[in-house]
Motif scaffolding. Sequence first.
Motif, PDB file in Angstrom:
ATOM      1  N   GLU A  86       0.839  -1.202   0.000  1.00 15.82           N
ATOM      2  CA  GLU A  86       0.000   0.000   0.000  1.00 15.82           C
ATOM      3  C   GLU A  86       0.875   1.253   0.000  1.00 15.82           C
ATOM      4  O   GLU A  86       0.582   2.230  -0.702  1.00 15.82           O
ATOM      5  CB  GLU A  86      -0.931  -0.010   1.216  1.00 15.82           C
ATOM      6  N   ILE A  87       1.958   1.219   0.793  1.00 14.86           N
ATOM      7  CA  ILE A  87       2.879   2.357   0.836  1.00 14.86           C
ATOM      8  C   ILE A  87       3.617   2.485  -0.496  1.00 14.86           C
ATOM      9  O   ILE A  87       3.773   3.572  -1.041  1.00 14.86           O
ATOM     10  CB  ILE A  87       3.878   2.185   1.997  1.00 14.86           C
ATOM     11  N   PHE A  88       4.049   1.358  -1.047  1.00 12.19           N
ATOM     12  CA  PHE A  88       4.820   1.358  -2.292  1.00 12.19           C
ATOM     13  C   PHE A  88       4.003   1.939  -3.444  1.00 12.19           C
ATOM     14  O   PHE A  88       4.499   2.773  -4.212  1.00 12.19           O
ATOM     15  CB  PHE A  88       5.248  -0.075  -2.620  1.00 12.19           C
ATOM     16  N   PHE A  89       2.748   1.525  -3.568  1.00 12.82           N
ATOM     17  CA  PHE A  89       1.902   1.968  -4.675  1.00 12.82           C
ATOM     18  C   PHE A  89       1.087   3.215  -4.347  1.00 12.82           C
ATOM     19  O   PHE A  89       0.375   3.730  -5.203  1.00 12.82           O
ATOM     20  CB  PHE A  89       0.956   0.842  -5.100  1.00 12.82           C
ATOM     21  N   GLN A  90       1.172   3.685  -3.071  1.00 12.74           N
ATOM     22  CA  GLN A  90       0.466   4.902  -2.658  1.00 12.74           C
ATOM     23  C   GLN A  90      -1.049   4.766  -2.819  1.00 12.74           C
ATOM     24  O   GLN A  90      -1.737   5.736  -3.140  1.00 12.74           O
ATOM     25  CB  GLN A  90       0.972   6.120  -3.448  1.00 12.74           C
ATOM     26  N   HIS A  91      -1.562   3.554  -2.604  1.00 12.87           N
ATOM     27  CA  HIS A  91      -3.000   3.302  -2.649  1.00 12.87           C
ATOM     28  C   HIS A  91      -3.341   2.262  -1.590  1.00 12.87           C
ATOM     29  O   HIS A  91      -2.520   1.390  -1.266  1.00 12.87           O
ATOM     30  CB  HIS A  91      -3.442   2.780  -4.022  1.00 12.87           C
ATOM     31  N   SER A  92      -4.572   2.322  -1.075  1.00 14.64           N
ATOM     32  CA  SER A  92      -5.015   1.321  -0.113  1.00 14.64           C
ATOM     33  C   SER A  92      -5.279   0.003  -0.824  1.00 14.64           C
ATOM     34  O   SER A  92      -5.463  -0.050  -2.050  1.00 14.64           O
ATOM     35  CB  SER A  92      -6.289   1.805   0.584  1.00 14.64           C
ATOM     36  N   SER A  93      -5.309  -1.074  -0.051  1.00 16.22           N
ATOM     37  CA  SER A  93      -5.580  -2.385  -0.644  1.00 16.22           C
ATOM     38  C   SER A  93      -6.979  -2.435  -1.246  1.00 16.22           C
ATOM     39  O   SER A  93      -7.204  -3.101  -2.265  1.00 16.22           O
ATOM     40  CB  SER A  93      -5.425  -3.479   0.420  1.00 16.22           C
ATOM     41  N   GLN A  94      -7.936  -1.692  -0.644  1.00 16.79           N
ATOM     42  CA  GLN A  94      -9.290  -1.651  -1.218  1.00 16.79           C
ATOM     43  C   GLN A  94      -9.286  -0.999  -2.593  1.00 16.79           C
ATOM     44  O   GLN A  94      -9.972  -1.439  -3.512  1.00 16.79           O
ATOM     45  CB  GLN A  94     -10.245  -0.905  -0.275  1.00 16.79           C
ATOM     46  N   THR A  95      -8.493   0.070  -2.749  1.00 13.36           N
ATOM     47  CA  THR A  95      -8.412   0.741  -4.042  1.00 13.36           C
ATOM     48  C   THR A  95      -7.727  -0.144  -5.083  1.00 13.36           C
ATOM     49  O   THR A  95      -8.122  -0.180  -6.256  1.00 13.36           O
ATOM     50  CB  THR A  95      -7.646   2.067  -3.907  1.00 13.36           C
ATOM     51  N   LEU A  96      -6.698  -0.881  -4.639  1.00  9.73           N
ATOM     52  CA  LEU A  96      -5.957  -1.733  -5.561  1.00  9.73           C
ATOM     53  C   LEU A  96      -6.745  -2.970  -5.976  1.00  9.73           C
ATOM     54  O   LEU A  96      -6.491  -3.539  -7.042  1.00  9.73           O
ATOM     55  CB  LEU A  96      -4.629  -2.158  -4.930  1.00  9.73           C
ATOM     56  N   GLN A  97      -7.679  -3.412  -5.121  1.00  7.22           N
ATOM     57  CA  GLN A  97      -8.408  -4.648  -5.391  1.00  7.22           C
ATOM     58  C   GLN A  97      -9.031  -4.639  -6.789  1.00  7.22           C
ATOM     59  O   GLN A  97      -9.793  -3.731  -7.145  1.00  7.22           O
ATOM     60  CB  GLN A  97      -9.505  -4.854  -4.340  1.00  7.22           C
ATOM     61  N   ASN A  98      -8.677  -5.657  -7.603  1.00  2.00           N
ATOM     62  CA  ASN A  98      -9.181  -5.833  -8.976  1.00  2.00           C
ATOM     63  C   ASN A  98      -8.700  -4.774  -9.967  1.00  2.00           C
ATOM     64  O   ASN A  98      -9.128  -4.778 -11.124  1.00  2.00           O
ATOM     65  CB  ASN A  98     -10.715  -5.893  -9.003  1.00  2.00           C
ATOM     66  N   MET A  99      -7.806  -3.871  -9.540  1.00  5.53           N
ATOM     67  CA  MET A  99      -7.254  -2.886 -10.478  1.00  5.53           C
ATOM     68  C   MET A  99      -6.230  -3.574 -11.382  1.00  5.53           C
ATOM     69  O   MET A  99      -5.368  -4.305 -10.894  1.00  5.53           O
ATOM     70  CB  MET A  99      -6.579  -1.739  -9.719  1.00  5.53           C
TER      71      MET A  99
END
Length: 386
Positions: free
Chosen positions: A52-65
């Motif tokens: 999450e820190i590396f990509f600057q997004h929460s896991s919820q935001t990353l889910q299925n992206m």
Amino acid sequence: MPTGVIGKVAALARRPRQIAMPESAAILSALPMPAIVLDAEDRFRFANPAAEIFFQHSSQTLQNMPLGEMLPPDSRLFALLRQVRVQESPVADHDLTLESPRLHRHGVSAYGAPMPDMPGGVVLTLQDGSTAAMLDRQMHFLGAARGATAMAAMLAHEVKNPLSGIRGAAQLLEQGASEGDRELCTLIQEETDRIRNLVDRMEMFSDRPIERRAVNIHSVLDHVRRVAQTGFAAHLRISEEYDPSLPAVWGDRDQLVQILLNLVKNAAEAVSTGAASGGPGEIHLITAYHHGVRIAVPGSNERVHLPLQVMVRDNGAGIPEPLRSTLFEPFVTTKRGGQGLGLALVAKLVANHGGLIECDSRPGRTTFRLSLPAPPPGEPGHESDE
């Protein structure tokens, strides 16, 4: 109780207990490095806190992206993923550059392996070499600041006293000089004043102890914004993106104001001739909490937690590539008539707080990022005290 029953109970007690194995998600979440799971279509299915820190997004935001929203299709990371699937075995690659409008990482090592219970799935761990490089640069900047400190002490002792004598002599000569000679006397006084002002600026690098206390960084940013918008940045748009739950910073308020005022002034000068896109100049003030930033203190076993992130971002032309590696050293500047002490002073003051400063720059997007400490346990403003 019959002896046979007692014996069976004793035998059971001597058996090693069966420890339940943690689930794979729990194991990945505990890893200190970024770890993600991608499905056969390269969509995010899992991201641990470090990711999450590396990509600057929460896991919820990353889910299925799709990973393709983060990286261009020609990124070497996609080649690694294809190789993992074809070979059905672990694959590693090093010194990757992950560059896109949403991601800016250099010197990354990637380790991919197939997920046995997910056809086409890949578990990917990443190691960001840029963090180690940032720490090396920070130590270099600190050494440069210490060199400036020694220079300041030498200048103050060896230069300021003779300057006072030269200026006084020029004033005495001016009283009985002709019109043309008075102009020369005035020039001597102006030049001695200019040199004295430079020495005074150098003296700001002297090692003075700071009195730390819990400081509301948003109050500091609001003060800096008001100063900027009533003066040097009156013609610019300054936007704010604050984390309202951010705890206090453990530091000196006046020095934090000086740090951020210098950074905002630099940003205003970078966009004063217009943004890189040709549109209006903008400055963004951003705060965030990144739990994973810890550094070792040289000469001790102590590790300092630097979870508080403060960013000053502008949409100017960017910093020329040859200057980026020496940006925080004294006397390095791109400004006509500039003395190159502003960012060197910023680096010194950040080091006084035990923090880190880094700069990411490309045309249209330059970000100065501060990593600062929170109050230690037991001090007012510590997270558990609020």
